[in-house]
Design a protein around this motif. Sequence first.
Motif, short mmCIF file in Angstrom:
data_model
loop_
_atom_site.label_atom_id
_atom_site.label_comp_id
_atom_site.label_asym_id
_atom_site.label_seq_id
_atom_site.Cartn_x
_atom_site.Cartn_y
_atom_site.Cartn_z
N SER A 107 60.15 77.91 11.59
CA SER A 107 61.49 77.64 11.07
C SER A 107 62.01 78.83 10.28
O SER A 107 61.23 79.59 9.71
N ARG A 125 68.51 81.32 15.25
CA ARG A 125 69.68 80.56 14.80
C ARG A 125 69.96 80.81 13.33
O ARG A 125 71.10 80.73 12.88
N THR A 165 65.92 69.70 13.15
CA THR A 165 65.24 69.41 14.40
C THR A 165 66.22 69.02 15.50
O THR A 165 66.05 69.41 16.65
N THR A 186 67.56 72.06 17.17
CA THR A 186 66.52 72.70 17.98
C THR A 186 66.31 71.96 19.29
O THR A 186 66.27 72.57 20.36
N SER A 197 67.01 74.80 9.37
CA SER A 197 66.47 74.43 10.68
C SER A 197 66.41 72.92 10.82
O SER A 197 65.46 72.30 10.36
N GLU A 241 64.55 78.77 16.31
CA GLU A 241 65.05 78.52 14.95
C GLU A 241 65.23 79.81 14.17
O GLU A 241 66.14 79.93 13.35
#
Length: 189
Positions: free
Chosen positions: A38, A77, A83, A86, A81, A74
Amino acid sequence: MKIGLLGGTFDPPHLGHLIMAEHVLEVMHLDEVWFVPSHVPPHKQKSSLMAEDRLRMVERAIEGNPQFSLSTVELEREGKSYTIDTIKQLQSQYPGNNFCFIIGGDMVQHLDRWHRIDELKKLVQFVGVGREGYQLASSRDVKLVDIPRIDISSSMIRKRLAQGKSIRYLVTHEVYEYIKEHSLYVSDS
């Protein structure tokens, strides 16, 4: 393909992570487990290390297992983070794959607090990992898998390093060497 996703800060990755992944791989008959470091987990403060170091350590930890892979979704991005983001991104990128999300047994009881959990439960199967002989709080939304009892945590490893104690045999040799080579987790005092 059936893919298990194991998210975390991996600060640092340790043998407990690898044992968890291997057991879930076998029990759930997965093709692969993807480790997903993450950027900033929503339930924790920031990691003690830069993402690059954590990424390199995960690469080293999993390099000997052809069924383990690294996903940087992650980290790319950035930001918090979640889920759900993701899972949606991975399902969009890999529409032929069936994903499950691996969580520690301690997270099963807090799953209802996760961001957009009702929507998330419709998108992915959760696999809760518990220790042998330890009863997990059951949830109809979580498949439970027992693994051998492993009392290793990243925070314990960081604490041992800050105290100048050994972490040999708590992490892979490759991770141990990376930590030594880069003088990671050394106390400033």
